[in-house]
Write an enzyme that holds these catalytic residues in place. Structure first.
Site, PDB file in Angstrom:
ATOM      1  N   GLU A 110      74.337  -9.131 -21.819  1.00 37.80           N
ATOM      2  CA  GLU A 110      72.868  -9.134 -21.871  1.00 37.80           C
ATOM      3  C   GLU A 110      72.296  -9.852 -20.647  1.00 37.80           C
ATOM      4  OE1 GLU A 110      71.892 -10.629 -25.800  1.00 37.80           O
ATOM      5  OE2 GLU A 110      72.555  -8.745 -26.714  1.00 37.80           O
ATOM      6  N   ASN A 111      70.971  -9.812 -20.560  1.00 35.25           N
ATOM      7  CA  ASN A 111      70.286 -10.424 -19.429  1.00 35.25           C
ATOM      8  C   ASN A 111      68.907 -10.888 -19.885  1.00 35.25           C
ATOM      9  OD1 ASN A 111      68.494 -10.215 -16.791  1.00 35.25           O
ATOM     10  ND2 ASN A 111      70.608 -10.391 -16.158  1.00 35.25           N
ATOM     11  N   ALA A 112      68.397 -11.941 -19.243  1.00 39.71           N
ATOM     12  CA  ALA A 112      67.057 -12.442 -19.577  1.00 39.71           C
ATOM     13  C   ALA A 112      66.011 -11.341 -19.409  1.00 39.71           C
ATOM     14  CB  ALA A 112      66.716 -13.644 -18.709  1.00 39.71           C
ATOM     15  N   GLU A 133      80.221  -0.235 -24.900  1.00 39.36           N
ATOM     16  CA  GLU A 133      80.780   1.112 -24.691  1.00 39.36           C
ATOM     17  C   GLU A 133      80.577   1.588 -23.254  1.00 39.36           C
ATOM     18  OE1 GLU A 133      78.852   0.032 -27.137  1.00 39.36           O
ATOM     19  OE2 GLU A 133      78.947   1.302 -28.929  1.00 39.36           O
ATOM     20  N   CYS A 163      74.438   5.196 -25.244  1.00 38.33           N
ATOM     21  CA  CYS A 163      75.908   5.197 -25.191  1.00 38.33           C
ATOM     22  C   CYS A 163      76.465   6.528 -25.665  1.00 38.33           C
ATOM     23  CB  CYS A 163      76.479   4.057 -26.021  1.00 38.33           C
ATOM     24  SG  CYS A 163      76.308   2.465 -25.204  1.00 38.33           S
TER      25      CYS A 163
HETATM   26  N1  THU Z   1      75.343  -3.129 -28.542  1.00 43.41           N
HETATM   27  C1  THU Z   1      76.521  -2.671 -28.048  1.00 43.41           C
HETATM   28  O1  THU Z   1      77.093  -3.250 -27.117  1.00 43.41           O
HETATM   29  N2  THU Z   1      77.071  -1.577 -28.622  1.00 43.41           N
HETATM   30  C2  THU Z   1      76.580  -0.944 -29.729  1.00 43.41           C
HETATM   31  O2  THU Z   1      77.175   0.024 -30.189  1.00 43.41           O
HETATM   32  C3  THU Z   1      75.344  -1.428 -30.354  1.00 43.41           C
HETATM   33  C4  THU Z   1      74.602  -2.467 -29.595  1.00 43.41           C
HETATM   34  C5  THU Z   1      74.785  -4.357 -27.962  1.00 43.41           C
HETATM   35  C6  THU Z   1      73.594  -4.208 -27.061  1.00 43.41           C
HETATM   36  C7  THU Z   1      72.961  -5.583 -27.187  1.00 43.41           C
HETATM   37  O3  THU Z   1      73.605  -6.473 -26.277  1.00 43.41           O
HETATM   38  C8  THU Z   1      73.278  -6.019 -28.589  1.00 43.41           C
HETATM   39  O4  THU Z   1      74.369  -5.213 -29.007  1.00 43.41           O
HETATM   40  C9  THU Z   1      72.138  -5.864 -29.556  1.00 43.41           C
HETATM   41  O5  THU Z   1      71.590  -4.604 -29.489  1.00 43.41           O
END
Ligand code: THU
Length: 164
Positions: A66-68, A77, A117
């Site tokens: 994630e990022n700010a 994925e 994704c």
């Molecule tokens: N996220 C994933 O990495 N994969 C998924 O299949 C669902 C959501 C992440 C994105 C974000 O960093 C966090 O989960 C909440 O949405």
């Protein structure tokens, strides 16, 4: 005007828990669990790990970052398939396991990959001309197995619709 009613069926398997998976899928889910510990998700606290088994037997992993600036973040994925594209060039992906490990609550159902994704996984699958099995799990509970990425995204947008 004639109207035709149509429907789409998605075939998938439901496995009672990770403990009921065969050895290869259990190994891949465990690799995804290891990856989830590498997540950088201080904003959502929703840790996600993904693992791919390549045609040469190699298992490779990635997590969400994630990022700010929220939209700059990337799901596990996409991080995974982008990494494979650069570091395992030309290798076919046989299967991908995804597991969510939220830090603030218990998740007793499989994680559901986001639309972006699904779109990206579908294109990777088209490019490699070989189906990617998708295995989805939460911390506990049932595991879902889809025999292809395309089955997760009916009516995907793809290259030949864009360029003629
Ligand atoms: N996220 C994933 O990495 N994969 C998924 O299949 C669902 C959501 C992440 C994105 C974000 O960093 C966090 O989960 C909440 O949405």
């Amino acid at each position: 005007m004639r109207i035709e009613n149509k429907s789409i069926t998605i075939d998938y398997q439901v496995v009672e828990s990770v403990d009921h998976l065969d050895e290869a899928r259990f190994e891949l889910i465990n690799a995804a669990k290891t990856a989830s510990k590498l997540a950088y998700a201080p904003y959502s606290n929703f840790y996600v790990g993904a693992a791919a088994r390549l045609d040469n037997g190699v298992i490779t992993i990635a997590s969400n970052k994630e990022n700010a600036s929220f939209p700059a973040g990337i799901c596990a994925e996409r991080n995974l398939v982008n990494y494979i594209s650069d570091h395992h060039q030309g290798q076919v992906i046989n299967s991908i396991a995804v597991i969510a490990d939220p830090q603030d609550f218990k998740l007793n159902e499989p994680v559901s990959p986001c639309g972006i994704c699904r779109q990206v996984l579908s294109e990777v699958e088209r490019l490699q001309k070989s189906k990617i099995e998708i295995i989805l799990s939460g911390q506990t509970g049932k595991v879902l197995i889809f025999s292809s990425a395309a089955s997760l995204l009916p009516f995907e947008f793809y290259l030949s619709q864009l360029k003629k």
